[in-house]
Design a protein around this motif. Structure first.
Motif, mmCIF file in Angstrom:
data_model
loop_
_atom_site.group_PDB
_atom_site.id
_atom_site.type_symbol
_atom_site.label_atom_id
_atom_site.label_comp_id
_atom_site.label_asym_id
_atom_site.label_seq_id
_atom_site.Cartn_x
_atom_site.Cartn_y
_atom_site.Cartn_z
ATOM 1 N N VAL A 276 79.145 96.340 -73.004
ATOM 2 C CA VAL A 276 78.478 97.161 -74.018
ATOM 3 C C VAL A 276 78.933 98.597 -73.811
ATOM 4 C CG1 VAL A 276 76.386 97.594 -72.640
ATOM 5 C CG2 VAL A 276 76.254 97.673 -75.151
ATOM 6 N N ARG A 277 78.904 99.381 -74.884
ATOM 7 C CA ARG A 277 79.343 100.781 -74.818
ATOM 8 C C ARG A 277 78.305 101.682 -75.455
ATOM 9 N NH1 ARG A 277 85.259 99.303 -77.232
ATOM 10 N NH2 ARG A 277 85.290 97.346 -76.122
ATOM 11 N N GLY A 278 78.274 102.914 -74.993
ATOM 12 C CA GLY A 278 77.369 103.879 -75.588
ATOM 13 C C GLY A 278 77.817 105.292 -75.330
ATOM 14 N N SER A 279 77.413 106.170 -76.229
ATOM 15 C CA SER A 279 77.661 107.604 -76.076
ATOM 16 C C SER A 279 76.488 108.324 -76.714
ATOM 17 C CB SER A 279 78.982 107.999 -76.751
ATOM 18 O OG SER A 279 78.921 107.704 -78.130
ATOM 19 N N VAL A 280 76.331 109.595 -76.396
ATOM 20 C CA VAL A 280 75.210 110.368 -76.925
ATOM 21 C C VAL A 280 75.746 111.585 -77.677
ATOM 22 C CG1 VAL A 280 73.096 111.640 -76.364
ATOM 23 C CG2 VAL A 280 73.696 109.584 -75.064
ATOM 24 N N ASP A 281 75.291 111.749 -78.916
ATOM 25 C CA ASP A 281 75.663 112.895 -79.752
ATOM 26 C C ASP A 281 74.926 114.150 -79.285
ATOM 27 O OD1 ASP A 281 77.073 111.098 -81.276
ATOM 28 O OD2 ASP A 281 75.651 111.090 -82.948
ATOM 29 N N ALA A 282 75.339 115.288 -79.820
ATOM 30 C CA ALA A 282 74.709 116.567 -79.479
ATOM 31 C C ALA A 282 73.220 116.586 -79.832
ATOM 32 C CB ALA A 282 75.429 117.718 -80.192
ATOM 33 N N ASP A 283 72.811 115.821 -80.857
ATOM 34 C CA ASP A 283 71.394 115.808 -81.247
ATOM 35 C C ASP A 283 70.558 114.808 -80.444
ATOM 36 O OD1 ASP A 283 72.080 113.327 -82.302
ATOM 37 O OD2 ASP A 283 71.326 113.760 -84.315
ATOM 38 N N GLY A 284 71.170 114.160 -79.446
ATOM 39 C CA GLY A 284 70.434 113.236 -78.593
ATOM 40 C C GLY A 284 70.442 111.796 -79.066
ATOM 41 N N THR A 285 71.202 111.493 -80.115
ATOM 42 C CA THR A 285 71.280 110.116 -80.610
ATOM 43 C C THR A 285 72.292 109.333 -79.787
ATOM 44 O OG1 THR A 285 70.725 110.807 -82.855
ATOM 45 C CG2 THR A 285 71.785 108.650 -82.605
ATOM 46 N N ALA A 286 71.800 108.296 -79.138
ATOM 47 C CA ALA A 286 72.674 107.400 -78.373
ATOM 48 C C ALA A 286 73.208 106.350 -79.328
ATOM 49 C CB ALA A 286 71.904 106.746 -77.241
ATOM 50 N N ARG A 287 74.515 106.296 -79.447
ATOM 51 C CA ARG A 287 75.167 105.306 -80.311
ATOM 52 C C ARG A 287 75.671 104.172 -79.429
ATOM 53 N NH1 ARG A 287 75.549 107.331 -85.306
ATOM 54 N NH2 ARG A 287 75.278 109.569 -85.513
ATOM 55 N N ILE A 288 75.099 103.009 -79.654
ATOM 56 C CA ILE A 288 75.410 101.844 -78.832
ATOM 57 C C ILE A 288 76.233 100.871 -79.670
ATOM 58 C CG2 ILE A 288 74.432 99.892 -77.570
ATOM 59 C CD1 ILE A 288 71.970 101.719 -77.053
ATOM 60 N N GLY A 289 77.268 100.315 -79.060
ATOM 61 C CA GLY A 289 78.105 99.404 -79.810
ATOM 62 C C GLY A 289 78.868 98.430 -78.943
ATOM 63 N N ARG A 290 79.543 97.533 -79.619
ATOM 64 C CA ARG A 290 80.413 96.542 -79.006
ATOM 65 C C ARG A 290 79.707 95.747 -77.905
ATOM 66 N NH1 ARG A 290 85.841 98.636 -80.458
ATOM 67 N NH2 ARG A 290 85.410 99.182 -82.622
ATOM 68 N N LEU A 291 78.488 95.338 -78.197
ATOM 69 C CA LEU A 291 77.753 94.461 -77.283
ATOM 70 C C LEU A 291 78.350 93.066 -77.411
ATOM 71 C CD1 LEU A 291 75.393 93.827 -75.364
ATOM 72 C CD2 LEU A 291 73.952 93.548 -77.381
ATOM 73 N N ILE A 292 78.967 92.593 -76.337
ATOM 74 C CA ILE A 292 79.636 91.292 -76.369
ATOM 75 C C ILE A 292 79.245 90.465 -75.151
ATOM 76 C CG2 ILE A 292 81.608 91.984 -77.791
ATOM 77 C CD1 ILE A 292 83.231 92.430 -75.218
ATOM 78 N N VAL A 293 79.128 89.170 -75.368
ATOM 79 C CA VAL A 293 78.837 88.220 -74.295
ATOM 80 C C VAL A 293 79.720 87.001 -74.534
ATOM 81 C CG1 VAL A 293 77.087 86.724 -73.256
ATOM 82 C CG2 VAL A 293 76.464 89.037 -74.005
ATOM 83 N N HIS A 294 80.372 86.542 -73.483
ATOM 84 C CA HIS A 294 81.242 85.367 -73.601
ATOM 85 C C HIS A 294 80.449 84.222 -74.224
ATOM 86 C CE1 HIS A 294 83.871 82.044 -72.640
ATOM 87 N NE2 HIS A 294 84.811 82.922 -72.313
ATOM 88 N N PRO A 295 81.056 83.483 -75.154
ATOM 89 C CA PRO A 295 80.321 82.392 -75.829
ATOM 90 C C PRO A 295 79.630 81.412 -74.871
ATOM 91 C CG PRO A 295 82.398 82.781 -76.945
ATOM 92 C CD PRO A 295 82.401 83.654 -75.708
ATOM 93 N N ARG A 296 80.225 81.099 -73.741
ATOM 94 C CA ARG A 296 79.581 80.141 -72.828
ATOM 95 C C ARG A 296 78.380 80.748 -72.100
ATOM 96 N NH1 ARG A 296 83.840 81.712 -69.375
ATOM 97 N NH2 ARG A 296 83.073 82.231 -67.309
ATOM 98 N N MET A 297 78.237 82.072 -72.159
ATOM 99 C CA MET A 297 77.123 82.760 -71.485
ATOM 100 C C MET A 297 76.034 83.202 -72.475
ATOM 101 S SD MET A 297 78.119 82.754 -68.299
ATOM 102 C CE MET A 297 77.043 83.945 -67.528
ATOM 103 N N GLN A 298 76.234 82.951 -73.756
ATOM 104 C CA GLN A 298 75.263 83.379 -74.760
ATOM 105 C C GLN A 298 74.005 82.531 -74.698
ATOM 106 O OE1 GLN A 298 77.375 83.446 -78.518
ATOM 107 N NE2 GLN A 298 78.684 85.123 -77.860
ATOM 108 N N ARG A 299 72.924 83.101 -75.219
ATOM 109 C CA ARG A 299 71.617 82.439 -75.309
ATOM 110 C C ARG A 299 70.937 82.282 -73.949
ATOM 111 N NH1 ARG A 299 70.182 82.340 -80.187
ATOM 112 N NH2 ARG A 299 68.763 80.614 -79.964
ATOM 113 N N HIS A 300 71.296 83.171 -73.005
ATOM 114 C CA HIS A 300 70.668 83.164 -71.681
ATOM 115 C C HIS A 300 70.093 84.534 -71.312
ATOM 116 C CE1 HIS A 300 72.084 79.119 -70.823
ATOM 117 N NE2 HIS A 300 73.264 79.485 -71.266
ATOM 118 N N GLY A 301 70.004 85.450 -72.277
ATOM 119 C CA GLY A 301 69.405 86.749 -72.027
ATOM 120 C C GLY A 301 70.362 87.830 -71.562
ATOM 121 N N LEU A 302 71.638 87.516 -71.449
ATOM 122 C CA LEU A 302 72.587 88.508 -70.944
ATOM 123 C C LEU A 302 72.797 89.666 -71.920
ATOM 124 C CD1 LEU A 302 74.419 89.434 -68.707
ATOM 125 C CD2 LEU A 302 76.195 87.893 -69.576
ATOM 126 N N GLY A 303 72.826 89.386 -73.213
ATOM 127 C CA GLY A 303 72.962 90.460 -74.202
ATOM 128 C C GLY A 303 71.817 91.451 -74.102
#
Length: 170
Positions: A70-97
């Motif tokens: 997962v990736r994130g950055s914070v703008d000057a106004d304090g907004t954290a932009r979170i993106g590209r949350l990825i979990v390998h298909p065999r690991m999905q549905r176990h709470g890792l995301g």
């Protein structure tokens, strides 16, 4: 005895594994929207390495394998932009995301003074929207990108730190 998944900051050495995992994880999204030119599928290794240097990038490891990120950055106004949350298909549905999302939120609040969290997801990405709602995000805007795609912007405020317990002498 099985191995446990650890979440830690990504290093430059993780870039190739992250990019390969990203490519794998975004195939279903590309198919869902009929667009294989989406940014996660066209990002280059050098672009990803630049993100690693500038952003907060976390990886989930199972042994030596990157199984989530997962990736994130914070703008000057304090907004954290979170993106590209990825979990390998065999690991999905176990709470890792959810674990990855909470981990990046905590880092962005503690290290980069985030005031609110914001992320984007496609309007047809029901599983993503369920996860984000379960973790406290609410839709705040919808932007039509093309006939096939609308992006849903979801936000939540950074929770205030709990008050320390005060012991009262009796």
């Amino acid at each position: 005895m099985g191995m446990s998944v650890t979440i830690e900051p990504a290093t430059d050495q993780d870039a190739e594994q992250i990019l390969k995992l990203q490519y794998l994880c975004y195939q279903p999204e590309a198919e869902l929207y009929g667009d294989y030119t989406i940014a996660p599928l066209t990002q280059t290794l050098s672009e990803l390495r630049a993100e690693l240097a500038e952003s907060c990038v976390l990886v989930a490891r199972l042994g030596g394998e990157v199984v989530g990120s997962v990736r994130g950055s914070v703008d000057a106004d304090g907004t954290a932009r979170i993106g590209r949350l990825i979990v390998h298909p065999r690991m999905q549905r176990h709470g890792l995301g959810g674990r990855l999302l909470v981990a990046v939120e905590r880092r962005l609040a503690a290290e980069r003074s985030a005031a609110r969290y914001r992320l984007l997801t496609g309007h047809r990405s029901a599983a993503n929207q369920r996860l984000y709602r379960r973790l406290g995000y609410a839709p705040v805007a919808i932007e039509q990108i093309s006939r096939q795609l609308s992006l849903v912007t979801m936000e939540k405020p950074v929770a205030a730190a709990p008050e320390p317990e005060r012991h009262v002498a009796a």
